[in-house]
Design a protein around this motif. Structure first.
Motif, PDB file in Angstrom:
ATOM      1  N   GLU A 160       0.832  -1.206   0.000  1.00  0.00           N
ATOM      2  CA  GLU A 160       0.000   0.000   0.000  1.00  0.00           C
ATOM      3  C   GLU A 160       0.865   1.254   0.000  1.00  0.00           C
ATOM      4  O   GLU A 160       0.579   2.231  -0.710  1.00  0.00           O
ATOM      5  CB  GLU A 160      -0.925  -0.023   1.216  1.00  0.00           C
ATOM      6  N   THR A 162       3.955   1.520  -1.130  1.00  0.00           N
ATOM      7  CA  THR A 162       4.587   1.631  -2.439  1.00  0.00           C
ATOM      8  C   THR A 162       3.604   2.140  -3.489  1.00  0.00           C
ATOM      9  O   THR A 162       3.952   2.966  -4.344  1.00  0.00           O
ATOM     10  CB  THR A 162       5.144   0.264  -2.867  1.00  0.00           C
ATOM     11  N   HIS A 163       2.351   1.688  -3.410  1.00  0.00           N
ATOM     12  CA  HIS A 163       1.325   2.145  -4.353  1.00  0.00           C
ATOM     13  C   HIS A 163       1.067   3.633  -4.181  1.00  0.00           C
ATOM     14  O   HIS A 163       0.933   4.376  -5.169  1.00  0.00           O
ATOM     15  CB  HIS A 163       0.040   1.352  -4.137  1.00  0.00           C
ATOM     16  N   ASN A 166       3.983   5.508  -5.648  1.00  0.00           N
ATOM     17  CA  ASN A 166       3.918   5.485  -7.114  1.00  0.00           C
ATOM     18  C   ASN A 166       2.865   6.462  -7.634  1.00  0.00           C
ATOM     19  O   ASN A 166       3.065   7.133  -8.656  1.00  0.00           O
ATOM     20  CB  ASN A 166       3.616   4.077  -7.606  1.00  0.00           C
ATOM     21  N   THR A 167       1.744   6.556  -6.924  1.00  0.00           N
ATOM     22  CA  THR A 167       0.693   7.489  -7.332  1.00  0.00           C
ATOM     23  C   THR A 167       1.181   8.927  -7.238  1.00  0.00           C
ATOM     24  O   THR A 167       0.976   9.740  -8.151  1.00  0.00           O
ATOM     25  CB  THR A 167      -0.547   7.292  -6.458  1.00  0.00           C
TER      26      THR A 167
END
Length: 227
Positions: A160, A162-163, A166-167
């Protein structure tokens, strides 16, 4: 004076009331079988040829006597080994414990089969089994499951994070791309202005050159005589 009675009073023997040894079950019978096989291999290793090789002189002159000694020795070894084995079994109550293990394993298999059939028939299973009735694989999974769940939760949290990173990075890249597009549009406008100025400068230079040529021609005409 009467002589004292020198004979001791007869001892009373207590009858042996211990329960008879239980009949060996599956595992106890297998234990006996393994012991018999190991003892037989040991006795075969002590062959007469090997025994006679240790006593070459008696083997040469009195082979019959030496063979008789060898047979008595092997018989005594076999008898002593079996007696000691039986004594250990009796002392440890090994047969009774192995029979109890047979019973527990049989009950566990029956319980597992009932649970399997109940699951296939859609019936509700009973409460959880006590730990001592579980198999090795079930105990292993029960012991390992909390650690696996904790590791899974940690991995999910990292995924979560890392996501989210990235966003945010994608949004930053998109903003930078839009800024680059605006700079390019502004640069195109500046380039257009420069090109227009260059064109105007070229036209002015051309007109100025024509004017200079006209002035020069006029001067030359005036400079001629009788004009």
């Amino acid at each position: 004076m009467a002589a004292p009675n020198s004979h001791p009073a007869p001892m009373t023997t207590t009858p042996n009331t211990s329960a008879p040894a239980p009949a060996p079950g599956l595992r106890a019978s297998r234990l006996h079988q393994v012991f018999d096989q190991a003892l037989a291999r040991t006795l075969r290793a002590n062959s007469y040829a090997n025994f006679a090789g240790c006593f070459p002189t008696p083997a040469k002159y009195v082979p019959a006597s030496l063979e008789s000694v060898w047979r008595q020795l092997n018989a005594k070894l076999e008898e002593s080994a079996k007696a000691e084995f039986d004594e250990i079994l009796a002392e440890r109550e090994a047969v009774a414990h192995l029979n109890e293990l047979d019973r527990l394993v049989s009950e566990a298999k029956e319980r597992r089969e009932r649970d399997r059939l109940a699951g296939e028939n859609g019936e509700a299973r009973g409460p959880g089994n006590p730990p001592h009735t579980l198999g090795a694989e079930e105990l292993y999974k029960a012991h390992l499951t909390p650690y696996l769940e904790e590791a899974q939760a940690t991995l999910n949290q990292k995924l979560e994070e890392t996501h989210a990173q990235n966003t945010a990075l994608a949004q930053t890249v998109q903003a930078q791309r839009q800024e680059i597009e605006r700079l390019l549009a502004s640069l195109e406008s500046v380039v257009g202005d420069i090109e227009g100025a260059a064109t105007a400068a070229a036209e002015f230079s051309k007109e100025h050159h024509i004017r200079q040529d006209a002035i020069q021609m006029d001067r030359e005409v005036k400079a001629r005589p009788n004009v």
